[in-house]
Scaffold this active site. Structure first.
Site, PDB file in Angstrom:
ATOM      1  N   ASP A  93      47.800  -8.900  -0.809  1.00  0.00           N
ATOM      2  CA  ASP A  93      48.750  -9.230  -2.074  1.00  0.00           C
ATOM      3  C   ASP A  93      48.967  -7.975  -2.974  1.00  0.00           C
ATOM      4  O   ASP A  93      48.377  -7.059  -2.630  1.00  0.00           O
ATOM      5  CB  ASP A  93      48.454 -10.494  -2.855  1.00  0.00           C
ATOM      6  N   ARG A 150      57.125 -12.322 -19.708  1.00  0.00           N
ATOM      7  CA  ARG A 150      55.915 -11.997 -19.023  1.00  0.00           C
ATOM      8  C   ARG A 150      55.506 -10.795 -19.609  1.00  0.00           C
ATOM      9  O   ARG A 150      54.172 -10.393 -19.710  1.00  0.00           O
ATOM     10  CB  ARG A 150      56.227 -11.902 -17.517  1.00  0.00           C
TER      11      ARG A 150
HETATM   12  C1  LIG Z   1      55.326 -17.175  -4.636  1.00  0.00           C
HETATM   13  S1  LIG Z   1      53.887 -16.308  -4.020  1.00  0.00           S
HETATM   14  C2  LIG Z   1      53.613 -16.831  -2.129  1.00  0.00           C
HETATM   15  C3  LIG Z   1      52.269 -17.221  -2.093  1.00  0.00           C
HETATM   16  C4  LIG Z   1      51.990 -17.711  -0.565  1.00  0.00           C
HETATM   17  N1  LIG Z   1      52.458 -16.931   0.520  1.00  0.00           N
HETATM   18  C5  LIG Z   1      52.649 -19.010  -0.406  1.00  0.00           C
HETATM   19  O1  LIG Z   1      53.642 -19.164   0.483  1.00  0.00           O
HETATM   20  O2  LIG Z   1      52.077 -20.066  -0.891  1.00  0.00           O
HETATM   21  C6  LIG Z   1      54.461 -14.735  -3.602  1.00  0.00           C
HETATM   22  C7  LIG Z   1      53.512 -13.582  -3.604  1.00  0.00           C
HETATM   23  O3  LIG Z   1      53.976 -12.364  -3.212  1.00  0.00           O
HETATM   24  C8  LIG Z   1      53.339 -11.324  -3.917  1.00  0.00           C
HETATM   25  N2  LIG Z   1      54.333 -10.319  -3.703  1.00  0.00           N
HETATM   26  C9  LIG Z   1      55.518 -10.136  -4.556  1.00  0.00           C
HETATM   27  N3  LIG Z   1      55.856  -8.706  -4.378  1.00  0.00           N
HETATM   28  C10 LIG Z   1      54.956  -7.941  -3.214  1.00  0.00           C
HETATM   29  C11 LIG Z   1      55.051  -6.844  -2.527  1.00  0.00           C
HETATM   30  N4  LIG Z   1      55.738  -5.777  -3.018  1.00  0.00           N
HETATM   31  N5  LIG Z   1      53.835  -6.558  -1.896  1.00  0.00           N
HETATM   32  C12 LIG Z   1      52.952  -7.421  -1.759  1.00  0.00           C
HETATM   33  N6  LIG Z   1      53.122  -8.783  -2.394  1.00  0.00           N
HETATM   34  C13 LIG Z   1      53.963  -9.073  -3.239  1.00  0.00           C
HETATM   35  C14 LIG Z   1      53.092 -11.894  -5.303  1.00  0.00           C
HETATM   36  O4  LIG Z   1      52.284 -11.153  -5.813  1.00  0.00           O
HETATM   37  C15 LIG Z   1      52.661 -13.388  -5.054  1.00  0.00           C
HETATM   38  O5  LIG Z   1      51.411 -13.426  -4.867  1.00  0.00           O
END
Ligand SMILES: C[S@@+](CC[C@H](N)C(=O)[O-])C[C@H]1O[C@@H](n2cnc3c(N)ncnc32)[C@H](O)[C@@H]1O
Length: 279
Positions: free
Chosen positions: A149, A45
């Site tokens: 997000d 990445r």
């Molecule tokens: C695997 S996705 C899950 C998306 C959705 N909630 C679902 O269940 O389909 C995880 C998301 O968490 C976000 N994320 C990771 N660390 C984060 C943080 N510290 N604060 C906010 N969002 C975060 C990522 O950018 C990503 O879009």
């Protein structure tokens, strides 16, 4: 190992010292835990970022990252590191449950609803919530969905609300025709979220690792699914403390199927697997 970049050679494997420092920065900034098993993923990445920036060595990228202002490369690095996998109506049981709560509240005379989708990625989750709301509440109800997000890239996609036919595979034909318009492009066609659905949602960047969050709530339901898995117990506990503060009494917290609050000294009461209430 190296690959060629504009006449130069770009490293494809990160050295462990640079990996450890990048992992430290990611944890400090976003609470995301990267252990050595993630080395190959991080290499892949980060090397995409290096490619864009014309940087050939990981340690030079690290220096660039450390010298960059907070709103610059750190934001892009977190965009590159975060995993944004999602889809419409993922874990459909949660949307069935949301529909039942909406029916109950509507029968009880509620007309104002506030929802928060934490870690909303590219928007499929809050749009699925919005479709569920539209299907179960009259248009006269006052409904707002806050969708947040960390990733500015994911949020851009979410705000645009444009999805390919593959993205739409989990949305029924009926809901697609009600809430999306179909547009032809040179590459085929895509679907655009209807303004009525988009208007219900406010997208914002919010880092779940940085507490307290700048909202006061209270929310009726919080969806915080498949995000906690990236954090350690310390960050999870702070996140859950904020969910507790922001949820109204008798409101619901929904986490991912693979996540659980057991082991946390949390006051939430378990209602069913991955569903909690604030008594
Ligand atoms: C695997 S996705 C899950 C998306 C959705 N909630 C679902 O269940 O389909 C995880 C998301 O968490 C976000 N994320 C990771 N660390 C984060 C943080 N510290 N604060 C906010 N969002 C975060 C990522 O950018 C990503 O879009």
């Amino acid at each position: 190992m190296t690959t060629r970049l504009m006449g130069g050679l770009i490293e494809t494997r990160i050295d462990s010292l640079t990996f450890r420092r990048i992992a430290e920065i990611v944890y400090q900034k976003a609470g995301i835990v990267l252990d050595t098993r993630k080395e190959a993923l991080v290499s892949a990445r980060i090397s995409k970022r290096m490619h864009r920036l014309g940087i050939t060595r990981f340690r030079d990228y690290l220096r660039f990252l450390e010298e960059s202002p907070e709103s610059g490369e750190p934001v892009e690095m977190l965009n590159a590191i975060s995993t944004n996998v999602t889809h419409f109506f993922r874990e459909p049981r949660h949307f069935d449950q949301l529909a039942r709560w909406l029916d109950q509240w509507r029968a009880g005379g509620h007309a104002r609803f506030r929802f928060w989708c934490a870690g909303c990625s590219s928007g499929e989750e809050p749009y699925s919530m919005a479709m569920t709301v539209r299907e179960h509440l009259p248009g006269t109800c006052d409904v707002r969905i806050l969708a947040t997000d960390l990733s500015t890239h994911a949020l851009k996609t979410a705000r645009e609300g444009i999805y390919t036919p593959e993205h739409m595979s989990k949305v029924s034909g009926e809901l697609t025709s009600r809430y999306f318009s179909r547009h032809h492009t040179a590459a085929g066609f895509h679907y655009r979220v209807s303004p009525a659905l988009a208007r219900m949602i406010t997208f914002a960047r919010l880092n779940l690792a940085q507490t307290p969050y700048p909202m006061s709530g209270p929310f009726d339901v919080i969806f915080c699914r498949n995000v906690m898995i990236y954090f350690d117990n310390q960050v999870r506990a702070r996140l859950l403390g904020e969910c507790w503060r922001l949820l109204r009494p008798q409101g619901y917290l929904v986490v991912g199927h693979a996540e659980s609050l057991s082991g946390h000294l949390s006051q939430f009461k378990s209602m069913a697997a991955s569903i909690y209430t604030k008594p």
